[in-house]
Write a protein that holds these residues in place. Structure first.
Motif, mmCIF file in Angstrom:
data_model
loop_
_atom_site.group_PDB
_atom_site.id
_atom_site.type_symbol
_atom_site.label_atom_id
_atom_site.label_comp_id
_atom_site.label_asym_id
_atom_site.label_seq_id
_atom_site.Cartn_x
_atom_site.Cartn_y
_atom_site.Cartn_z
ATOM 1 N N ILE A 145 0.873 -1.173 0.000
ATOM 2 C CA ILE A 145 0.000 0.000 0.000
ATOM 3 C C ILE A 145 0.906 1.218 0.000
ATOM 4 C CG2 ILE A 145 -1.836 1.236 1.202
ATOM 5 C CD1 ILE A 145 -2.787 -1.389 2.362
ATOM 6 N N GLY A 181 -2.696 2.056 -4.368
ATOM 7 C CA GLY A 181 -2.557 3.476 -4.054
ATOM 8 C C GLY A 181 -1.536 4.191 -4.917
ATOM 9 N N LEU A 208 -9.482 3.988 -5.843
ATOM 10 C CA LEU A 208 -9.853 3.621 -4.475
ATOM 11 C C LEU A 208 -11.016 4.471 -3.978
ATOM 12 C CD1 LEU A 208 -6.279 3.178 -2.970
ATOM 13 C CD2 LEU A 208 -7.809 1.417 -3.875
ATOM 14 N N ILE A 255 -4.224 9.346 -0.460
ATOM 15 C CA ILE A 255 -5.515 8.777 -0.091
ATOM 16 C C ILE A 255 -5.794 9.044 1.388
ATOM 17 C CG2 ILE A 255 -5.245 7.010 -1.850
ATOM 18 C CD1 ILE A 255 -4.667 5.000 0.386
ATOM 19 N N ALA A 257 -7.597 7.416 5.101
ATOM 20 C CA ALA A 257 -7.992 6.173 5.781
ATOM 21 C C ALA A 257 -9.487 6.240 6.063
ATOM 22 C CB ALA A 257 -7.196 6.006 7.066
ATOM 23 N N PHE A 261 -11.240 2.728 2.324
ATOM 24 C CA PHE A 261 -9.919 2.168 2.624
ATOM 25 C C PHE A 261 -10.018 1.090 3.697
ATOM 26 C CE2 PHE A 261 -6.177 1.946 5.295
ATOM 27 C CZ PHE A 261 -5.167 1.725 4.362
ATOM 28 N N TYR A 265 -8.830 -2.760 3.497
ATOM 29 C CA TYR A 265 -7.688 -3.012 4.382
ATOM 30 C C TYR A 265 -8.001 -4.158 5.337
ATOM 31 C CZ TYR A 265 -4.034 -2.175 7.858
ATOM 32 O OH TYR A 265 -2.973 -2.329 8.720
#
Length: 306
Positions: A145, A181, A208, A255, A257, A261, A265
């Motif tokens: 990532i 990413g 994303l 990006i 969180a 994401f 993740y």
């Protein structure tokens, strides 16, 4: 080290426990039990220096530890052994990478899960080498990532750096990697071409978003279904500079969180093939109120408590 693992003490009963109460400082790898998390700090940024980046990431492991300490423990059988920091005092990055690899291999052969706190992203080659040493006949999948491919060929007279890890891995045989990413404005055409030549799969940062999660899941699963073991590496410069200012190469368009994401993740973290994870490129010298270190700690905690 004991001065780092501190936090709010609500009680000694299991229901009150926070991570600092469940970490054991260790030096003997024979004391690892199956399922234990084994932590190493990679207090190194020699590769960042060689890559002409902003140094300071070598100071990150202990800062991340402090930001992990106070998280609550939600799994009754959680156990983590802290094996301290690997350092590079003499500029010999290659020797330092080999030292970490040997330690990681010991962890995995005992059935533990390897967690490494960087440090520069030169940790990638070292961590992967440790996984491969433990499982030499198995197919290792890597999820990176990151805004960057880190597949640059080492410069003559300079050697490997924080930007060469995936090129190094590719020289040792077929590479099975997915880079999530990737930023178009952070990688030259040469780096994209190198990725294509070696079969490095990637998902652009622009892809994303929540409505595209089905495609993201599919591409993650394609990689994980095709390998025997998985290693996840997170370069904190993938995130927007507003939430991750303390990195070697801040990204104004990185990006977040966010919900999308965290969905994919956690999907990666739940996969039983995942045996190793690291966070890299936290740079306390440029951080603001520990934002980047705190985010890194939160991402690590997701694996510890999943």
């Amino acid at each position: 080290m004991s001065t780092i693992w501190q936090g709010r003490l609500d009680g000694e009963e299991l229901l009150y426990h926070r991570i600092f109460q469940r970490v054991k400082e260790e030096r003997n790898y024979d004391n690892i039990s199956t399922g234990d998390f084994a932590l190493h700090g990679f207090a190194v940024d020699e590769g960042v220096r060689r890559n002409k980046g902003r140094q300071g990431a070598k100071d990150a492991p202990d800062v991340i530890r402090k930001n992990m300490s106070n998280f609550p423990v939600i799994l009754p059988d959680f156990s983590m052994l802290d094996f301290g920091n690997v350092t590079c005092e003499d500029g010999n990055l290659e020797n330092t990478q080999n030292n970490l690899a040997k330690n990681v291999s010991k962890v995995l052969l005992k059935g533990g899960k390897s967690l490494v706190l960087g440090g520069g992203h030169e940790v990638t080659y070292a961590h992967y080498l440790g996984v491969k040493t433990a499982f030499p006949e198995q197919k290792i999948g890597i999820i990176n990532i990151d805004a960057h491919f880190d597949n640059r060929q080492p410069e003559k007279g300079v050697g490997p750096s924080s930007g060469t890890g995936f090129w190094q891995i590719a020289q040792e045989g077929p590479i099975h990697s997915l880079h999530i990413g990737i930023q178009r404005n952070s990688n030259t055409l040469k780096l994209f071409d190198t990725a294509h030549q070696y079969g490095m799969k990637y998902i652009l940062a622009d892809e994303l978003f929540f409505e595209n999660l089905t495609s993201v899941y599919q591409r993650i699963d394609e990689l994980l279904d095709s390998v025997d073991y998985a290693y996840l590496t997170i370069c904190m410069d993938v995130f927007n500079a507003s939430v991750a200012p303390g990195v070697s190469a801040a990204a104004y368009n990185g990006i977040f969180a966010d919900t999308a994401f965290m969905h994919f993740y956690r999907h990666i973290l739940k996969n039983k093939k995942l045996v190793a994870l690291d966070v890299a490129e936290v740079n306390p010298s440029f951080d603001i109120q520990d934002r980047t270190a705190r985010l890194a700690a939160c991402l690590v905690n997701e694996w510890l408590m999943i």
